[in-house]
Design a protein around this motif. Structure first.
Motif, PDB file in Angstrom:
ATOM      1  N   GLY A  21      30.133  34.875   7.643  1.00  0.00           N
ATOM      2  CA  GLY A  21      29.155  34.463   8.643  1.00  0.00           C
ATOM      3  C   GLY A  21      27.918  33.801   8.062  1.00  0.00           C
ATOM      4  O   GLY A  21      26.915  33.657   8.753  1.00  0.00           O
ATOM      5  N   HIS A  23      28.110  30.756   6.171  1.00  0.00           N
ATOM      6  CA  HIS A  23      28.383  29.371   5.771  1.00  0.00           C
ATOM      7  C   HIS A  23      27.290  28.427   6.252  1.00  0.00           C
ATOM      8  O   HIS A  23      27.046  27.401   5.647  1.00  0.00           O
ATOM      9  CB  HIS A  23      29.725  28.905   6.346  1.00  0.00           C
ATOM     10  N   ARG A  24      26.624  28.777   7.348  1.00  0.00           N
ATOM     11  CA  ARG A  24      25.655  27.841   7.912  1.00  0.00           C
ATOM     12  C   ARG A  24      24.405  27.675   7.072  1.00  0.00           C
ATOM     13  O   ARG A  24      23.651  26.735   7.272  1.00  0.00           O
ATOM     14  CB  ARG A  24      25.305  28.229   9.346  1.00  0.00           C
TER      15      ARG A  24
ATOM     16  N   THR B  31      27.799  24.119  18.854  1.00  0.00           N
ATOM     17  CA  THR B  31      27.801  25.261  17.945  1.00  0.00           C
ATOM     18  C   THR B  31      27.380  26.535  18.670  1.00  0.00           C
ATOM     19  O   THR B  31      28.043  27.571  18.578  1.00  0.00           O
ATOM     20  CB  THR B  31      26.866  24.972  16.749  1.00  0.00           C
ATOM     21  N   GLU B  35      29.855  29.709  19.727  1.00  0.00           N
ATOM     22  CA  GLU B  35      29.446  31.033  19.278  1.00  0.00           C
ATOM     23  C   GLU B  35      29.446  32.021  20.452  1.00  0.00           C
ATOM     24  O   GLU B  35      29.955  33.136  20.359  1.00  0.00           O
ATOM     25  CB  GLU B  35      28.027  30.917  18.712  1.00  0.00           C
ATOM     26  N   ILE B  43      34.474  34.434  13.083  1.00  0.00           N
ATOM     27  CA  ILE B  43      34.077  34.885  11.751  1.00  0.00           C
ATOM     28  C   ILE B  43      32.975  34.006  11.199  1.00  0.00           C
ATOM     29  O   ILE B  43      31.973  34.485  10.689  1.00  0.00           O
ATOM     30  CB  ILE B  43      35.304  34.943  10.804  1.00  0.00           C
ATOM     31  N   ASP B  44      33.139  32.694  11.337  1.00  0.00           N
ATOM     32  CA  ASP B  44      32.078  31.794  10.877  1.00  0.00           C
ATOM     33  C   ASP B  44      32.275  30.414  11.496  1.00  0.00           C
ATOM     34  O   ASP B  44      33.358  30.103  11.988  1.00  0.00           O
ATOM     35  CB  ASP B  44      32.085  31.688   9.345  1.00  0.00           C
ATOM     36  N   LEU B  45      31.191  29.625  11.469  1.00  0.00           N
ATOM     37  CA  LEU B  45      31.204  28.256  11.972  1.00  0.00           C
ATOM     38  C   LEU B  45      30.573  27.367  10.908  1.00  0.00           C
ATOM     39  O   LEU B  45      29.573  27.744  10.317  1.00  0.00           O
ATOM     40  CB  LEU B  45      30.310  28.148  13.208  1.00  0.00           C
ATOM     41  N   VAL B  46      31.159  26.200  10.668  1.00  0.00           N
ATOM     42  CA  VAL B  46      30.531  25.254   9.745  1.00  0.00           C
ATOM     43  C   VAL B  46      30.307  23.930  10.461  1.00  0.00           C
ATOM     44  O   VAL B  46      31.199  23.085  10.527  1.00  0.00           O
ATOM     45  CB  VAL B  46      31.388  25.011   8.483  1.00  0.00           C
ATOM     46  N   PRO B  47      29.117  23.736  11.041  1.00  0.00           N
ATOM     47  CA  PRO B  47      28.831  22.439  11.652  1.00  0.00           C
ATOM     48  C   PRO B  47      28.525  21.410  10.567  1.00  0.00           C
ATOM     49  O   PRO B  47      27.928  21.742   9.554  1.00  0.00           O
ATOM     50  CB  PRO B  47      27.584  22.704  12.506  1.00  0.00           C
ATOM     51  N   LEU B  53      33.828  23.330  12.002  1.00  0.00           N
ATOM     52  CA  LEU B  53      34.978  24.122  11.567  1.00  0.00           C
ATOM     53  C   LEU B  53      34.797  25.531  12.121  1.00  0.00           C
ATOM     54  O   LEU B  53      33.752  26.147  11.941  1.00  0.00           O
ATOM     55  CB  LEU B  53      35.062  24.154  10.041  1.00  0.00           C
ATOM     56  N   LEU B  55      36.146  29.375  12.095  1.00  0.00           N
ATOM     57  CA  LEU B  55      36.961  30.363  11.404  1.00  0.00           C
ATOM     58  C   LEU B  55      37.003  31.592  12.303  1.00  0.00           C
ATOM     59  O   LEU B  55      35.965  32.152  12.634  1.00  0.00           O
ATOM     60  CB  LEU B  55      36.336  30.704  10.043  1.00  0.00           C
ATOM     61  N   TYR B  56      38.208  31.982  12.736  1.00  0.00           N
ATOM     62  CA  TYR B  56      38.323  33.100  13.679  1.00  0.00           C
ATOM     63  C   TYR B  56      39.051  34.273  13.047  1.00  0.00           C
ATOM     64  O   TYR B  56      39.694  34.142  12.018  1.00  0.00           O
ATOM     65  CB  TYR B  56      39.003  32.646  14.976  1.00  0.00           C
TER      66      TYR B  56
END
Lengths: 311, 226
Positions: A21, A23-24, B31, B35, B43-47, B53, B55-56
């Motif tokens: 969580g 990466h941003r 984004t 969310e 799990i995460d987001l990469v804007p 991107l 990630l789940y």
């Protein structure tokens, strides 16, 4: 209460299950390269699944314990000894204050996981203790273990001495088939290039680390030099202009612009990280559906493997 | 909008294939919508410039469900929300001793060093993405007269605080790292500090301007020329 690092080995890092969580703000995951061996280390010790252990690459770690506790070493076959007496891997061992614990160099595989009962007590940063040296984050002030480091861990006087039966332990080979989910940038690689990629054998290069494994073999051409920089997921296989694939791993950069031919299956990536330079891999395409089933079956098998107990 | 499978537990959402402020604003709105729609399954987001991107958690959901939720979230959030607009001014000491590529970049562009500095400080930049390394903000776009391609061979170590240009992007290296961008100066502001909240002075969507400062001022602000 601590264990003291007497010899740090080639690369020894404190790792929990990894950082998520973040990466941003540009932080990568870190965490164990071989999740299977990490999982067994904590499971055999009856720890919480994400407990902090030491990931030992190649070997050469020596510790002096200043506490009474239990330890376990899983993964690559690195000889383990306590005060000079050889001990079994994949098995919980009792240690007493003053004991010297030696982890030798790997005979097969290259990464092992050294755990203590209840895990090492390390302060989390950004939700995790995982050490990412490139980012200077996690572990002890973001660096790999040094001689003289003191690793806090609790005194534990009773624990079941579980072990994993020999037949259930993984065998690390010198060659491996890595299953790949072909990616959305496939169209930039023509049929000939795709056939070459999936039909060739690639050698693990000297440039392999926790960011990525660079491979050497037939050059794969792509009709574009790069894409607008975008997020990179675990296991992505990048092809930079030199046409030599890079499989991106735990400490990868979060954003990049090289074209990707696909993403390797996490189960196979874990096994790949036990390979050393000169070993080889071969890629096999699978569908997303097959990949999901493979992961689910692997989870079921792992959970059903019974632990044995020394009494 | 295009949805693509990126890996066993990753989906990529594309909003276009070029860098511009409008796409970037859509990505910002998307984004937070994604969310919200995904909750604990995320799990995460990469804007980034033109994509997000996702990630789940594969133990809780699957790509079909994620794709459905993303489509419906984006249908209702398609109009970019007017995000709060922040402008951050970053001081920069532009000099050869602070940025080794300043002179060659000016020479190749056929401009004086002062003109390069003027063009770099005159523009307002948008934070398009954060990534590569902790706190590394991709800023765009630099005046095309001072755009410069990446070095053929990346340097093993770029000093922390270096202000650099690659193509029409510019950035401040938060800490010493390998890098192939053209170095033109040094910024004394800490771009990433894990011990404070927030750990970065900028976030995606913010506007950044650079301001030229003297050597003395740079050193007073805690700058390091090592």
């Amino acid at each position: 209460m601590t264990m003291r690092v007497v010899q740090s080995g080639v690369l020894s890092l404190l790792q929990d299950s990894g950082r998520q969580g973040q990466h941003r703000i540009g932080l990568s995951n870190g965490g164990p390269m071989d999740r299977e061996a990490f999982h067994y280390c904590n499971r055999l010790l009856e720890n919480a699944p994400a407990s902090t252990v030491i990931e030992i690459s190649v070997g050469g770690l020596q510790l002096k314990t200043l506490v009474d506790t239990y330890i376990c070493l899983t993964g690559a076959t690195m000889p383990l000894s306590i005060n000079g007496h050889e001990k079994a891997l994949w098995a919980v061992q009792r240690v007493c204050a003053g004991d010297i614990i030696d982890v030798g160099f790997a005979k097969s595989g290259c990464r092992s996981y050294f755990g203590v009962a209840d895990g090492f007590t390390i302060k989390a940063s950004f939700g995790s203790t995982a050490t990412v040296v490139r980012e200077n984050i996690g572990g002890l002030q973001g660096h790999s273990l040094h001689v003289g480091d003191e690793l806090p861990c609790p005194t534990v006087t009773a624990r079941k001495q579980y072990y994993l039966a020999d037949r259930d332990q993984p065998r690390y080979q010198n060659t491996l088939t890595v299953r790949v989910i072909p990616g959305y940038q496939q169209r930039h690689f023509n049929r000939v290039e795709q056939r070459r990629f999936f039909g060739s054998t690639y050698r693990i290069s000297e440039r392999c680390d926790r960011m990525g494994y660079r491979l050497e073999g037939p050059v794969i051409a792509c009709d574009i030099q790069g894409v607008l920089s975008e997020g990179i997921c675990f296991g992505s296989i990048q092809l930079p202009p030199d046409g030599q694939p890079i499989v991106l791993l735990n400490d990868r950069q979060t954003i990049g612009g090289y074209p990707k031919i696909g993403a390797a299956l996490s189960l196979d990536v874990a096994r790949m990280t036990q390979l050393v330079p000169g070993n080889s891999v071969h890629f096999a395409p699978i569908t997303h559906h097959t990949a999901r089933k493979a992961v689910e079956w692997a989870q079921l098998f792992t959970l059903r493997k019974a632990l044995q107990e020394h009494r | 909008m295009k949805l693509r499978i990126a890996g066993e537990d990753a989906l990529m959402v594309y909003f276009g294939d070029v860098m511009n402020a409008q796409t970037s604003a859509r990505i910002q709105a998307a984004t937070s919508a994604i969310e919200h729609a995904m909750g604990e399954d995320l799990i995460d987001l990469v804007p980034s410039y033109a994509s997000v991107l996702i990630l789940y958690n594969p133990l809780r959901t699957n790509h079909v469900s994620v794709a459905r939720r993303v489509r419906s979230a984006l249908a209702t959030a398609s109009a970019p929300i007017a995000a709060e607009h922040r402008t951050i001014v970053l001081p920069v000491y532009y000099a050869t001793e602070a940025g080794i590529d300043l002179e060659p970049l000016a020479a190749r562009a056929g401009l004086s060093i002062n003109t390069v500095i003027e063009l770099h400080t005159r523009a307002e930049y948008r934070v398009y993405a954060i990534g590569f390394a902790p706190g590394f903000a991709y800023l765009g776009e630099v005046d095309e007269r001072i755009a410069a391609p990446r070095l053929h061979t990346p340097r093993a170590v770029v000093p922390g605080g270096s202000v650099a240009i690659a193509d029409r992007q510019t950035a401040v290296y938060p800490s010493a790292s390998p890098g192939g961008w053209n170095l033109i100066g040094r910024c004394p502001v800490t771009m990433f500090d894990p011990n404070i909240q927030p750990c970065m002075p900028v976030s995606v969507g913010d506007t950044v301007r650079f301001e030229a400062i003297s050597r003395e001022h740079f050193l007073t602000l805690g700058g390091n020329l090592a």
